[in-house]
Design an enzyme around this catalytic site. Sequence first.
Site, PDB file in Angstrom:
ATOM      1  N   TYR A 142       0.837  -1.209   0.000  1.00  0.00           N
ATOM      2  CA  TYR A 142       0.000   0.000   0.000  1.00  0.00           C
ATOM      3  C   TYR A 142       0.873   1.262   0.000  1.00  0.00           C
ATOM      4  O   TYR A 142       0.657   2.183  -0.799  1.00  0.00           O
ATOM      5  CB  TYR A 142      -0.905  -0.030   1.232  1.00  0.00           C
ATOM      6  CG  TYR A 142      -1.887   1.109   1.344  1.00  0.00           C
ATOM      7  CD1 TYR A 142      -3.017   1.174   0.534  1.00  0.00           C
ATOM      8  CD2 TYR A 142      -1.701   2.115   2.286  1.00  0.00           C
ATOM      9  CE1 TYR A 142      -3.930   2.218   0.653  1.00  0.00           C
ATOM     10  CE2 TYR A 142      -2.609   3.161   2.417  1.00  0.00           C
ATOM     11  CZ  TYR A 142      -3.724   3.202   1.595  1.00  0.00           C
ATOM     12  OH  TYR A 142      -4.628   4.246   1.716  1.00  0.00           O
ATOM     13  N   LYS A 146       1.167   4.209  -2.879  1.00  0.00           N
ATOM     14  CA  LYS A 146       0.737   5.576  -2.572  1.00  0.00           C
ATOM     15  C   LYS A 146       1.875   6.583  -2.707  1.00  0.00           C
ATOM     16  O   LYS A 146       1.659   7.723  -3.120  1.00  0.00           O
ATOM     17  CB  LYS A 146       0.142   5.635  -1.158  1.00  0.00           C
ATOM     18  CG  LYS A 146      -1.190   4.882  -1.032  1.00  0.00           C
ATOM     19  CD  LYS A 146      -2.264   5.502  -1.906  1.00  0.00           C
ATOM     20  CE  LYS A 146      -3.626   4.898  -1.701  1.00  0.00           C
ATOM     21  NZ  LYS A 146      -4.655   5.506  -2.553  1.00  0.00           N
TER      22      LYS A 146
HETATM   23  N1  LIG Z   1      -9.845   5.823   4.976  1.00  0.00           N
HETATM   24  C1  LIG Z   1      -8.658   6.331   5.224  1.00  0.00           C
HETATM   25  O1  LIG Z   1      -8.316   6.541   6.387  1.00  0.00           O
HETATM   26  C2  LIG Z   1      -7.723   6.680   4.112  1.00  0.00           C
HETATM   27  C3  LIG Z   1      -6.537   7.320   4.456  1.00  0.00           C
HETATM   28  C4  LIG Z   1      -5.652   7.689   3.458  1.00  0.00           C
HETATM   29  C5  LIG Z   1      -5.952   7.426   2.154  1.00  0.00           C
HETATM   30  N2  LIG Z   1      -7.114   6.789   1.833  1.00  0.00           N
HETATM   31  C6  LIG Z   1      -7.353   6.556   0.410  1.00  0.00           C
HETATM   32  O2  LIG Z   1      -8.559   7.180   0.023  1.00  0.00           O
HETATM   33  C7  LIG Z   1      -9.165   6.432  -1.029  1.00  0.00           C
HETATM   34  C8  LIG Z   1     -10.586   6.066  -0.625  1.00  0.00           C
HETATM   35  O3  LIG Z   1     -10.523   5.328   0.574  1.00  0.00           O
HETATM   36  P1  LIG Z   1     -11.805   4.980   1.460  1.00  0.00           P
HETATM   37  O4  LIG Z   1     -11.356   4.958   2.857  1.00  0.00           O
HETATM   38  O5  LIG Z   1     -12.932   5.824   1.057  1.00  0.00           O
HETATM   39  O6  LIG Z   1     -11.987   3.469   1.015  1.00  0.00           O
HETATM   40  P2  LIG Z   1     -13.274   2.558   0.969  1.00  0.00           P
HETATM   41  O7  LIG Z   1     -14.356   3.094   1.851  1.00  0.00           O
HETATM   42  O8  LIG Z   1     -12.739   1.193   1.207  1.00  0.00           O
HETATM   43  O9  LIG Z   1     -13.734   2.729  -0.572  1.00  0.00           O
HETATM   44  C9  LIG Z   1     -12.859   2.375  -1.593  1.00  0.00           C
HETATM   45  C10 LIG Z   1     -13.479   2.772  -2.910  1.00  0.00           C
HETATM   46  O10 LIG Z   1     -12.590   2.364  -3.975  1.00  0.00           O
HETATM   47  C11 LIG Z   1     -13.320   1.538  -4.863  1.00  0.00           C
HETATM   48  N3  LIG Z   1     -12.472   0.539  -5.505  1.00  0.00           N
HETATM   49  C12 LIG Z   1     -11.616  -0.318  -4.909  1.00  0.00           C
HETATM   50  N4  LIG Z   1     -11.022  -1.098  -5.831  1.00  0.00           N
HETATM   51  C13 LIG Z   1     -11.508  -0.706  -7.039  1.00  0.00           C
HETATM   52  C14 LIG Z   1     -11.293  -1.120  -8.371  1.00  0.00           C
HETATM   53  N5  LIG Z   1     -10.440  -2.110  -8.694  1.00  0.00           N
HETATM   54  N6  LIG Z   1     -11.969  -0.508  -9.369  1.00  0.00           N
HETATM   55  C15 LIG Z   1     -12.837   0.484  -9.085  1.00  0.00           C
HETATM   56  N7  LIG Z   1     -13.102   0.921  -7.836  1.00  0.00           N
HETATM   57  C16 LIG Z   1     -12.439   0.327  -6.826  1.00  0.00           C
HETATM   58  C17 LIG Z   1     -14.397   0.894  -4.018  1.00  0.00           C
HETATM   59  O11 LIG Z   1     -15.423   0.383  -4.840  1.00  0.00           O
HETATM   60  P3  LIG Z   1     -16.329  -0.883  -4.331  1.00  0.00           P
HETATM   61  O12 LIG Z   1     -17.334  -0.310  -3.359  1.00  0.00           O
HETATM   62  O13 LIG Z   1     -16.947  -1.379  -5.565  1.00  0.00           O
HETATM   63  O14 LIG Z   1     -15.390  -1.842  -3.670  1.00  0.00           O
HETATM   64  C18 LIG Z   1     -14.809   2.061  -3.146  1.00  0.00           C
HETATM   65  O15 LIG Z   1     -15.665   2.925  -3.853  1.00  0.00           O
HETATM   66  C19 LIG Z   1      -8.297   5.208  -1.256  1.00  0.00           C
HETATM   67  O16 LIG Z   1      -7.425   5.456  -2.346  1.00  0.00           O
HETATM   68  C20 LIG Z   1      -7.513   5.096   0.040  1.00  0.00           C
HETATM   69  O17 LIG Z   1      -6.297   4.460  -0.151  1.00  0.00           O
HETATM   70  C21 LIG Z   1      -8.011   6.407   2.784  1.00  0.00           C
END
Ligand SMILES: NC(=O)c1ccc[n+]([C@@H]2O[C@H](COP(=O)([O-])OP(=O)(O)OC[C@H]3O[C@@H](n4cnc5c(N)ncnc54)[C@H](OP(=O)(O)O)[C@@H]3O)[C@@H](O)[C@H]2O)c1
Length: 236
Positions: A142, A146
């Site tokens: 990861y 990133k």
């Molecule tokens: N949450 C945190 O604390 C955090 C911190 C830093 C960075 N981020 C980053 O922010 C972004 C969003 O995170 P989140 O926390 O909102 O995650 P999340 O709630 O797990 O949602 C992930 C999203 O990405 C989509 N996705 C995953 N694999 C995919 C693929 N192969 N093709 C198309 N869509 C895909 C999922 O679609 P499905 O619903 O269809 O699976 C979902 O809409 C990510 O890049 C994550 O790394 C998150």
Amino acid sequence: MSADRVVLVTGGNRGIGRAIAERFVRDGYRVAVTARSGEGPEGTLTVRADVTDAAAVDAAFTEVEQKLGPIEILVANAGITKDTLLMRMSEDDFDSVVSTNLGGSFRVVKRASKGMLRARFGRIVLISSVVGLYGSAGQVNYAASKSALVGFARSLTRELGARGITTNVVAPGFIETDMTAELPEDTQKQYKASIPAGRFATADEVAGVVTWLASDDAAYISGAVIPVDGGLGMGH
Ligand SMILES: NC(=O)c1ccc[n+]([C@@H]2O[C@H](COP(=O)([O-])OP(=O)(O)OC[C@H]3O[C@@H](n4cnc5c(N)ncnc54)[C@H](OP(=O)(O)O)[C@@H]3O)[C@@H](O)[C@H]2O)c1
């Protein structure tokens, strides 16, 4: 003005992507989201795409272009984790995370750049993570995917910067979403203790930074990494 522009957010059916899409809708943009499952928030056009599949990405972009017009603002947000220590990390754990987080960004940015070059306007925002800069045990795959987005954005800024296209990275810390809800309660407590703000952020706090980067006010910002982490990653 900027607010009637066409926006595409990948992974806009839940979490941070959904909050970003909601915020763009609220600000008056024409908003599409990609989703593998479910739907984007009210007021958005939902298109199906898995970002690991270039043909599906191409078809989704074509649908948005036909229904809303050329994509002027792209938020590459779709991402996954497959956490485990290096010794236990399989080829698939590594490849699937890199192919979704980094490869997925490559596929959507490449497809979006065509229209942006033609329009001599574009805003690209890549959603990275504090983990990409700070490192995290159990997240070699990861973190690598990133941190690579920083080199990606900076190279693209050098390639496309003279064409009215900006590319920036937003590096969230811990945000209240499904991704962090999966963490054991003890781990969540430990993390909160190490965050100067003493709490996780809401997804909307990330969304506000993304919409600002897409606005006319941020026209001269490119190749930047903007942390939204309550001070967790300071200096990284
Ligand atoms: N949450 C945190 O604390 C955090 C911190 C830093 C960075 N981020 C980053 O922010 C972004 C969003 O995170 P989140 O926390 O909102 O995650 P999340 O709630 O797990 O949602 C992930 C999203 O990405 C989509 N996705 C995953 N694999 C995919 C693929 N192969 N093709 C198309 N869509 C895909 C999922 O679609 P499905 O619903 O269809 O699976 C979902 O809409 C990510 O890049 C994550 O790394 C998150």
